[in-house]
Design an enzyme around this catalytic site. Structure first.
Site, short mmCIF file in Angstrom:
data_model
loop_
_atom_site.label_atom_id
_atom_site.label_comp_id
_atom_site.label_asym_id
_atom_site.label_seq_id
_atom_site.Cartn_x
_atom_site.Cartn_y
_atom_site.Cartn_z
N TYR A 140 0.76 -1.21 -0.01
CA TYR A 140 0.03 -0.11 0.04
C TYR A 140 0.91 1.29 -0.02
CZ TYR A 140 -3.65 -3.25 1.82
OH TYR A 140 -4.60 -4.25 1.89
N LYS A 174 6.05 -13.92 4.27
CA LYS A 174 6.01 -14.83 3.25
C LYS A 174 7.37 -14.78 2.66
CE LYS A 174 3.45 -17.83 0.71
NZ LYS A 174 2.82 -19.22 1.53
N ASP A 212 -0.13 -17.17 5.23
CA ASP A 212 -1.40 -17.96 5.07
C ASP A 212 -1.63 -19.25 6.15
OD1 ASP A 212 1.05 -19.12 4.53
OD2 ASP A 212 0.52 -20.11 2.64
N ASP A 216 -3.54 -5.73 7.63
CA ASP A 216 -4.65 -5.32 7.28
C ASP A 216 -5.70 -6.54 7.29
OD1 ASP A 216 -6.69 -3.65 6.38
OD2 ASP A 216 -6.25 -3.75 4.25
N ASP A 248 -8.60 -7.75 10.38
CA ASP A 248 -10.00 -8.38 10.16
C ASP A 248 -10.29 -9.69 10.46
OD1 ASP A 248 -10.27 -5.52 8.82
OD2 ASP A 248 -11.36 -6.15 7.21
#
Ligand code: ATP
Length: 343
Positions: free
Chosen positions: A132, A178, A211, A235, A239
């Site tokens: 971002y 990752k 993941d 982010d 959530d």
């Protein structure tokens, strides 16, 4: 005479003005109900509405007001609807206020069923870089690129915040990456985090692939204390954590730097319910409680959190996201009422 704090309110878009209005009502009630401080609120525009009205998504006057206030309370900004090329106002606010990390607590609340077992986590998310960072370009007619920026400085600063919080919590940090796919950026991120970890030997430190981390958060949420992540991973995982703790309507956050700080609900502008007066104001009210704690108003912060908890325990009123049919004002009235009648 009670202290008066100057609060720069950036209501933003969609449900933003509705929920910040509710939070202001709760803050205004503190003085009479629990002898808390007073507030001088100033509203300033930013986001899609500001862009449509005045051609700027983050006006300089808003930034100046945010910098000169004691603290900043943000509603939500509909950044997705801004045309390409318009600088992203939330990233601009974060960069200008020099806040590099967002702190997002998620805790199972009494009276709200946890879909996957009890959770009590704090996601510490870098908020100015990663995918971002806003560095995007067209790479031909049929391809476009986004640059994933990771710096040692921002990673180190964010990691420090995560470890400092871990000491005051259950003493564990999980750094999310990752690195197999993002060899350069996540190696740099992990190297910076490990360097910080060495200064906190009392904190248990582990790393997980993003993941696998998402899967384990759902399978065994109690395994997680502080989750430290780069921007996009944080982010998404915040959530996930919010969902495991009762939904976006309860998820609060704060971005704290060395000089400035701002507080906002984790949810977005929710265009699907905007204007209907039915948004859950609790996430913003709990963000305001984080703001109170940051201002050193611990008793008032405790009182606001206890009032929200009391309303949840009572079972009603609740907004639709929590299975009720009340509107935002009814829930706000109940929180204010609970401030005056502590359990
Ligand atoms: P962003 O990209 O800014 O995070 P989004 O569109 O992905 O935004 P939200 O705006 O947070 O996501 O909305 C996701 C869903 O959650 C929507 O269905 C919305 O109505 C619901 N929602 C979000 N906030 C609230 C709230 N305070 N009360 C009730 N429902 C909410």
């Amino acid at each position: 005479m009670a202290t008066t704090y100057s609060i720069c309110v950036i209501p933003g878009d969609g449900i933003g003005p509705e929920v910040t209005g509710c939070a202001q009502r709760v803050l205004d009630a503190l003085q009479d109900s629990v002898g808390g401080p007073a507030f001088a609120f100033e509203q300033h525009p930013a986001g899609l509405t500001a862009y449509n009205d005045i051609g700027q998504a983050l006006p300089a006057a808003t930034l100046d007001a945010a910098k000169s206030a004691d603290a900043v309370l943000v509603g939500a900004m509909d950044v997705a609807a801004l045309p390409p090329g318009v600088p992203e106002p939330l990233t601009g606010l974060r960069t200008q206020l020099e806040v590099h990390a967002s702190v997002r607590p998620s805790r199972t609340m009494p009276g709200v069923p946890a879909p996957s077992g009890d959770i009590d986590t704090l996601v510490v998310r870098e908020v100015t870089e990663g995918v971002y960072s806003g560095i995007e370009y067209q790479a031909g007619p049929d391809a476009a690129c986004a640059v994933r920026l990771v710096t040692r400085q921002a990673s180190t600063r964010t990691a420090r915040i995560a470890f400092q919080h871990a000491i005051e919590r259950r003493g564990k940090v999980t750094a999310v990456h990752k690195v197999g796919a993002l060899k350069l950026t996540d190696s740099l991120f992990l190297e910076a985090v490990e360097h910080v970890a060495r200064g906190f030997p009392q904190v248990e430190y582990e790393t997980r692939n993003v993941d696998a981390c998402a899967l384990e958060m759902i399978r065994a949420p109690e395994d997680f204390d502080v989750i430290l992540a780069t921007n996009t991973f944080g982010d998404i995982l915040s959530d996930v954590a919010a969902g495991l703790a009762g939904g976006l309507g309860l998820a609060a956050s704060g971005c704290v730097g060395e000089r400035w700080a701002y507080f906002e609900p984790v949810h977005g502008s929710a265009p699907d319910i905007a204007g209907k007066g039915i948004a859950n104001p609790m996430a913003t009210v709990l963000s305001a409680a984080m703001m109170l704690r940051h201002l050193g108003e611990r008793a008032s912060a405790d009182a606001v959190e206890a009032a929200v908890t009391a309303v949840l325990v009572a079972g009603s009123p609740r907004t639709g996201d929590l299975g009720g049919s009340a509107d935002s004002q009814e829930v706000t009235d109940a929180i204010i009422q609970a401030l005056s009648t502590p359990v």
